[in-house]
Scaffold this motif. Structure first.
Motif, mmCIF file in Angstrom:
data_model
loop_
_atom_site.group_PDB
_atom_site.id
_atom_site.type_symbol
_atom_site.label_atom_id
_atom_site.label_comp_id
_atom_site.label_asym_id
_atom_site.label_seq_id
_atom_site.Cartn_x
_atom_site.Cartn_y
_atom_site.Cartn_z
ATOM 1 N N SER A 1 33.247 30.986 43.213
ATOM 2 C CA SER A 1 34.148 29.964 42.679
ATOM 3 C C SER A 1 35.495 30.581 42.325
ATOM 4 C CB SER A 1 33.535 29.284 41.453
ATOM 5 O OG SER A 1 33.398 30.196 40.380
ATOM 6 N N PHE A 2 36.532 29.735 42.334
ATOM 7 C CA PHE A 2 37.869 30.183 41.979
ATOM 8 C C PHE A 2 37.861 30.747 40.561
ATOM 9 C CE2 PHE A 2 42.456 28.691 43.116
ATOM 10 C CZ PHE A 2 42.871 30.005 43.132
ATOM 11 N N ASN A 3 37.091 30.116 39.689
ATOM 12 C CA ASN A 3 37.002 30.536 38.297
ATOM 13 C C ASN A 3 36.473 31.965 38.200
ATOM 14 O OD1 ASN A 3 36.287 27.716 38.966
ATOM 15 N ND2 ASN A 3 36.794 27.355 36.827
ATOM 16 N N ALA A 4 35.414 32.255 38.975
ATOM 17 C CA ALA A 4 34.845 33.604 38.984
ATOM 18 C C ALA A 4 35.849 34.610 39.529
ATOM 19 C CB ALA A 4 33.569 33.618 39.820
ATOM 20 N N MET A 5 36.622 34.184 40.529
ATOM 21 C CA MET A 5 37.594 35.099 41.127
ATOM 22 C C MET A 5 38.810 35.318 40.235
ATOM 23 S SD MET A 5 37.348 34.195 45.173
ATOM 24 C CE MET A 5 35.787 34.464 46.038
ATOM 25 N N MET A 6 39.113 34.345 39.405
ATOM 26 C CA MET A 6 40.163 34.564 38.410
ATOM 27 C C MET A 6 39.770 35.720 37.498
ATOM 28 S SD MET A 6 41.205 32.073 35.242
ATOM 29 C CE MET A 6 41.558 32.854 33.666
ATOM 30 N N LEU A 7 38.502 35.744 37.074
ATOM 31 C CA LEU A 7 38.014 36.828 36.229
ATOM 32 C C LEU A 7 38.054 38.156 36.984
ATOM 33 C CD1 LEU A 7 36.741 37.494 33.458
ATOM 34 C CD2 LEU A 7 34.496 37.112 34.507
ATOM 35 N N GLU A 8 37.738 38.121 38.273
ATOM 36 C CA GLU A 8 37.769 39.340 39.086
ATOM 37 C C GLU A 8 39.189 39.876 39.223
ATOM 38 O OE1 GLU A 8 33.848 38.924 41.938
ATOM 39 O OE2 GLU A 8 35.753 38.153 42.682
ATOM 40 N N MET A 9 40.160 38.983 39.394
ATOM 41 C CA MET A 9 41.537 39.440 39.509
ATOM 42 C C MET A 9 42.024 40.035 38.188
ATOM 43 S SD MET A 9 44.973 37.466 40.903
ATOM 44 C CE MET A 9 44.504 37.519 42.637
ATOM 45 N N ALA A 10 41.612 39.431 37.073
ATOM 46 C CA ALA A 10 41.980 39.975 35.766
ATOM 47 C C ALA A 10 41.354 41.347 35.560
ATOM 48 C CB ALA A 10 41.532 39.017 34.656
ATOM 49 N N ALA A 11 40.107 41.504 35.991
ATOM 50 C CA ALA A 11 39.419 42.787 35.868
ATOM 51 C C ALA A 11 40.054 43.837 36.771
ATOM 52 C CB ALA A 11 37.941 42.614 36.215
#
Length: 347
Positions: free
Chosen positions: A160-170
């Motif tokens: 999900s885009f939401n999960a990938m937002m967290l990945e980009m922040a990480a």
């Protein structure tokens, strides 16, 4: 043979067909098919970002555009699903004609299907809006504060885009996009807010990456506070939601496909022109609990927009290449879209 024409008894069915206007037996089913309404099925997730689909279906805009193209009656349905995974499954299985999905789903689906009979591309873009990571854990101020005791709700883990937002922040913080993946759990937005309402220490999750109106709902919970905002993580406007269709859907009825594309553009214009009317329509279509005034306030957020213009497609594609979620390189944003979007100024 003598060359005489051999006569056969005329059946009752043929006689009735002839009396009805000289229509032959083989032509009759064609007329029946032409008179039957066309059907179009949409699947979408729940949230204000998907409002243009409700404008198309509940607002009657798809029927208007179909009528302009001489298509007659169109029976359209829009079903709400819990996350991108069931939307993708519905598209690929053929149980739905069109589906709304965030940019990561478009990119990964295109990567897997381009050049195949079941190729998936976007008919057009739908909306952009902030995703917000909030938590009820008083000890968490940044993503660096999450511990093994935390669980972060996203619509679908990893994809999900939401999960990938967290990945980009990480990735930005630790140069490790997958650092917090194991803390994420798949949960639909309404269920995530409901789970968090049990309170810190009792809730099965401690955080949620939400979209409106679920961000506003979640932030009303005791102790809830913002940890990260997608506008900061992505560094600017980024296409969030797109409307997808397979090559088979496109080729099955090109005129109907064009009507859907036209209806998407028109629905975006209508939603932007009168946000109160759009909020009223969405509230009724989705049986939403928010007041119309609250919904209008959310739609007026500067970071929220319904738009037909693709934004920063290549930027996000490069991120998916870096983290290994996508193999193919995107040369041009148009690679990911059907011709219906080529008149837009994208990047």
């Amino acid at each position: 043979m003598s060359g005489k024409k051999i006569s056969r008894p005329v059946t009752r069915r043929q006689a009735i067909a002839t009396m009805a206007g000289g229509v032959g037996l083989l032509a009759a089913p064609t007329i029946v098919r032409a008179q039957a309404p066309l059907t179009v099925s949409f699947v979408q997730q729940r949230g204000l970002l998907y409002l243009p689909v409700d404008e198309m279906v509940s607002g009657g805009i798809l029927q208007q555009e179909a009528t302009k193209l001489g298509l007659g009656k169109v029976e359209a349905t829009a079903k709400t699903l819990s996350g991108p995974a069931p939307v993708i499954d519905a598209l690929l299985s053929g149980s739905a004609d069109y589906g709304t999905a965030a940019l990561p789903s478009l990119l990964t689906l295109w990567d897997k299907t381009h050049g195949t009979p079941n190729e998936v591309k976007a008919v057009g873009t739908v909306s952009n809006g902030a995703m917000v990571l909030y938590t009820i854990n008083p000890n968490v101020k940044t993503i660096a504060d999450f511990t093994e005791k935390d669980r972060i709700a996203v619509p679908s883990v990893r994809i999900s885009f939401n999960a990938m937002m967290l990945e980009m922040a990480a990735e930005k913080l630790w140069n490790d996009p997958h650092r917090l993946d194991h803390l994420t759990v798949g949960l639909g937005h309404p269920d995530a807010v409901a789970a968090l309402s049990a309170g810190y220490g009792s809730a099965t999750i401690t955080a949620h990456i939400a979209v409106q109106p679920f961000t506003a709902r979640g932030l009303k919970l005791p102790g809830a506070h913002v940890v990260a905002d997608s506008r900061e993580v992505f560094g600017g406007p980024l296409t969030q939601i797109t409307l997808l269709a397979t090559k088979q859907t496109k080729e099955k009825n090109p005129t109907l496909f064009k009507a859907v594309a036209n209806a998407l553009d028109e629905s975006i214009k209508v939603a932007n022109a009168d946000k109160r009317a759009a909020a009223i329509l969405w509230k009724k279509a989705q049986n939403a609990s928010e007041s119309v005034d609250d919904l209008v306030a959310l739609l007026d957020d500067p970071g929220f927009e319904f738009t037909s213009q693709p934004h920063r497609i290549a930027y996000f594609a490069a991120f998916l290449n870096r983290i290994g979620s996508m193999k193919a390189k995107v040369g041009d944003w148009k690679d990911l879209f059907w011709e219906t979007a080529y008149n837009q100024k994208g990047d």
